[in-house]
Design an enzyme around this catalytic site. Structure first.
Site, mmCIF file in Angstrom:
data_model
loop_
_atom_site.group_PDB
_atom_site.id
_atom_site.type_symbol
_atom_site.label_atom_id
_atom_site.label_comp_id
_atom_site.label_asym_id
_atom_site.label_seq_id
_atom_site.Cartn_x
_atom_site.Cartn_y
_atom_site.Cartn_z
ATOM 1 N N GLY A 31 44.348 14.666 -19.786
ATOM 2 C CA GLY A 31 44.664 13.256 -19.985
ATOM 3 C C GLY A 31 44.318 12.726 -21.368
ATOM 4 O O GLY A 31 44.047 13.472 -22.294
ATOM 5 N N HIS A 34 48.292 12.099 -26.117
ATOM 6 C CA HIS A 34 48.798 11.852 -27.466
ATOM 7 C C HIS A 34 50.108 12.633 -27.570
ATOM 8 O O HIS A 34 50.539 13.292 -26.609
ATOM 9 C CB HIS A 34 47.767 12.289 -28.524
ATOM 10 C CG HIS A 34 47.223 13.675 -28.309
ATOM 11 N ND1 HIS A 34 48.005 14.804 -28.408
ATOM 12 C CD2 HIS A 34 45.991 14.116 -27.954
ATOM 13 C CE1 HIS A 34 47.276 15.869 -28.155
ATOM 14 N NE2 HIS A 34 46.044 15.480 -27.865
ATOM 15 N N GLU A 35 50.703 12.607 -28.750
ATOM 16 C CA GLU A 35 52.022 13.225 -28.925
ATOM 17 C C GLU A 35 51.995 14.729 -28.608
ATOM 18 O O GLU A 35 53.001 15.302 -28.192
ATOM 19 C CB GLU A 35 52.512 12.938 -30.350
ATOM 20 C CG GLU A 35 53.974 13.194 -30.596
ATOM 21 C CD GLU A 35 54.933 12.481 -29.646
ATOM 22 O OE1 GLU A 35 54.645 11.345 -29.208
ATOM 23 O OE2 GLU A 35 55.981 13.077 -29.329
ATOM 24 N N HIS A 37 50.347 16.260 -26.109
ATOM 25 C CA HIS A 37 50.597 16.379 -24.666
ATOM 26 C C HIS A 37 52.060 16.062 -24.340
ATOM 27 O O HIS A 37 52.700 16.747 -23.550
ATOM 28 C CB HIS A 37 49.745 15.374 -23.880
ATOM 29 C CG HIS A 37 48.262 15.576 -24.010
ATOM 30 N ND1 HIS A 37 47.451 14.722 -24.707
ATOM 31 C CD2 HIS A 37 47.443 16.543 -23.523
ATOM 32 C CE1 HIS A 37 46.204 15.122 -24.631
ATOM 33 N NE2 HIS A 37 46.161 16.235 -23.926
ATOM 34 N N GLN A 153 42.893 29.720 -25.704
ATOM 35 C CA GLN A 153 43.168 29.375 -24.304
ATOM 36 C C GLN A 153 44.528 29.928 -23.864
ATOM 37 O O GLN A 153 44.650 30.530 -22.782
ATOM 38 C CB GLN A 153 43.144 27.853 -24.163
ATOM 39 C CG GLN A 153 43.683 27.328 -22.860
ATOM 40 C CD GLN A 153 43.480 25.833 -22.743
ATOM 41 O OE1 GLN A 153 42.357 25.380 -22.541
ATOM 42 N NE2 GLN A 153 44.532 25.057 -22.847
ATOM 43 N N ARG A 187 39.900 14.328 -28.604
ATOM 44 C CA ARG A 187 38.546 14.204 -29.169
ATOM 45 C C ARG A 187 38.547 13.566 -30.562
ATOM 46 O O ARG A 187 37.483 13.187 -31.054
ATOM 47 C CB ARG A 187 37.850 15.572 -29.211
ATOM 48 C CG ARG A 187 37.501 16.101 -27.832
ATOM 49 C CD ARG A 187 36.586 17.320 -27.899
ATOM 50 N NE ARG A 187 35.993 17.618 -26.599
ATOM 51 C CZ ARG A 187 36.431 18.579 -25.772
ATOM 52 N NH1 ARG A 187 37.450 19.333 -26.114
ATOM 53 N NH2 ARG A 187 35.825 18.777 -24.608
HETATM 54 P P1 AMP Z 1 43.870 18.934 -23.076
HETATM 55 O O1 AMP Z 1 44.237 17.662 -22.383
HETATM 56 O O2 AMP Z 1 43.162 18.733 -24.374
HETATM 57 O O3 AMP Z 1 43.214 19.925 -22.152
HETATM 58 O O4 AMP Z 1 45.252 19.605 -23.499
HETATM 59 C C1 AMP Z 1 46.271 19.832 -22.561
HETATM 60 C C2 AMP Z 1 47.325 20.703 -23.203
HETATM 61 O O5 AMP Z 1 47.831 20.048 -24.357
HETATM 62 C C3 AMP Z 1 46.803 22.072 -23.663
HETATM 63 O O6 AMP Z 1 47.767 23.081 -23.383
HETATM 64 C C4 AMP Z 1 46.635 21.872 -25.145
HETATM 65 O O7 AMP Z 1 46.748 23.074 -25.887
HETATM 66 C C5 AMP Z 1 47.800 20.956 -25.445
HETATM 67 N N1 AMP Z 1 47.568 20.234 -26.703
HETATM 68 C C6 AMP Z 1 46.481 19.498 -27.029
HETATM 69 N N2 AMP Z 1 46.596 19.039 -28.284
HETATM 70 C C7 AMP Z 1 47.783 19.489 -28.761
HETATM 71 C C8 AMP Z 1 48.483 19.366 -30.014
HETATM 72 N N3 AMP Z 1 47.971 18.672 -31.012
HETATM 73 N N4 AMP Z 1 49.671 19.980 -30.126
HETATM 74 C C9 AMP Z 1 50.203 20.700 -29.100
HETATM 75 N N5 AMP Z 1 49.594 20.858 -27.911
HETATM 76 C C10 AMP Z 1 48.410 20.268 -27.742
#
Ligand code: AMP
Length: 284
Positions: A31, A34-35, A37, A153, A187
């Protein structure tokens, strides 16, 4: 768009879609969209009929002194953004729904989860693989989309899927960046204005490294030193690691080739930022 909080309800809903022949795509997230996600939702949309976005701040992937409690949350905003982006279902369970008490079973991808970010975050990837395996079993997606932002990951999840024969296709989507190059991350909101000003040094250093490699410098030690020197010009940056590794086994390499990438973790104050780039683009 439906918001579903219970596993049983999600399963019944998806059974109907699958019976109708729909292809199901999953975007797992924590959650605070941002762009980055939202771009994963676009990728899932292109490849599936039903897009499920899971939103769960997964406690098992946070260490005891990490930011689980203060992790940014805004469900109403996330719900609106996902709806605007064409998601069909948000799966938004609470911890009790995902982790029966006692919870005793974990998925561990050995070796790969102990290096890079795994060195300072020893239980992190165990939490990630466990929750993703659970989501795969609950949702049974045809395709799941992850971001290259978290390269380690994505590599670990692909290995888990191959090793445990999950019948799902994994797509890894490109990193989305701010205009100044900083990789988007939930973050980033923790950064003070001065830290935020200095943080783009990470991507600038990685870009400079890519240019060095394009000019013919294939010695991993030299490229790593250049990245280090660049990042150290930012007074608030504290480097955790800079590693040039093999894409398959995440082991450090001496010579850069198309199967390698550079991954970094850098602290700005209390905020840990990660980024990575592939130094030789195979498509070039
Ligand atoms: P998170 O909510 O941070 O666990 O991220 C969820 C998913 O979004 C994960 O697969 C991340 O790798 C992906 N993600 C997060 N930040 C970015 C970004 N800047 N560009 C592309 N994918 C992202």
């Amino acid at each position: 768009m439906k918001v579903i909080r219970k596993i049983s309800e999600l399963r019944s809903e998806l059974t109907i879609h699958r019976k109708a022949g729909s292809r199901v795509g999953l975007v797992p997230t924590m959650g605070y969209f941002h762009e980055g996600h939202l771009s994963l939702m676009d990728v899932a949309r292109k490849d599936s009929d039903i897009v499920v976005v899971s939103l769960f701040v997964n406690p098992t992937q946070f260490g005891p002194n990490e930011d689980l409690v203060k992790y940014p949350r805004d469900f109403e905003r996330d719900e609106r953004l996902a709806k605007e982006r064409g998601a069909d279902i948000i799966f938004y369970p609470d911890s009790r729904e995902m982790y029966p008490d006692p919870f005793l079973t974990y998925v561990i991808t050995e070796k790969l989860s102990g290096v890079l970010c795994g060195e300072s975050r020893p239980i992190h990837f165990r939490g990630v693989t466990t929750i993703v395996a659970k989501l795969f079993n609950i949702i049974q997606p045809d395709v799941a989309v992850f971001g290259r932002k978290d390269a380690q990951q994505a590599i670990i999840i692909k290995k888990m899927v191959a090793d445990l024969n999950f019948p799902v296709e994994i797509i890894v989507a490109p990193i989305i960046r701010e205009a100044d190059g900083l990789a988007m991350s939930s973050r980033n909101t923790y950064l003070s204005s001065e830290e935020r000003k200095q943080a783009p040094i990470i991507y600038r250093a990685l870009q400079k490294a890519t240019e060095m490699v394009q000019r013919g410098e294939l010695n991993a030690g030299c490229v790593e030193r250049s990245i280090r020197q660049q990042i150290e010009t930012a007074p608030l940056a504290r480097i955790e690691y800079i590693e040039i590794v093999n894409e398959k086994n995440l082991e450090p390499v001496k010579t850069i080739d198309p199967g390698t990438f550079v991954a970094v973790a850098v602290w700005f104050g209390k905020t840990r930022l990660i980024d990575n780039v592939v130094l030789i683009d195979l498509d070039r």
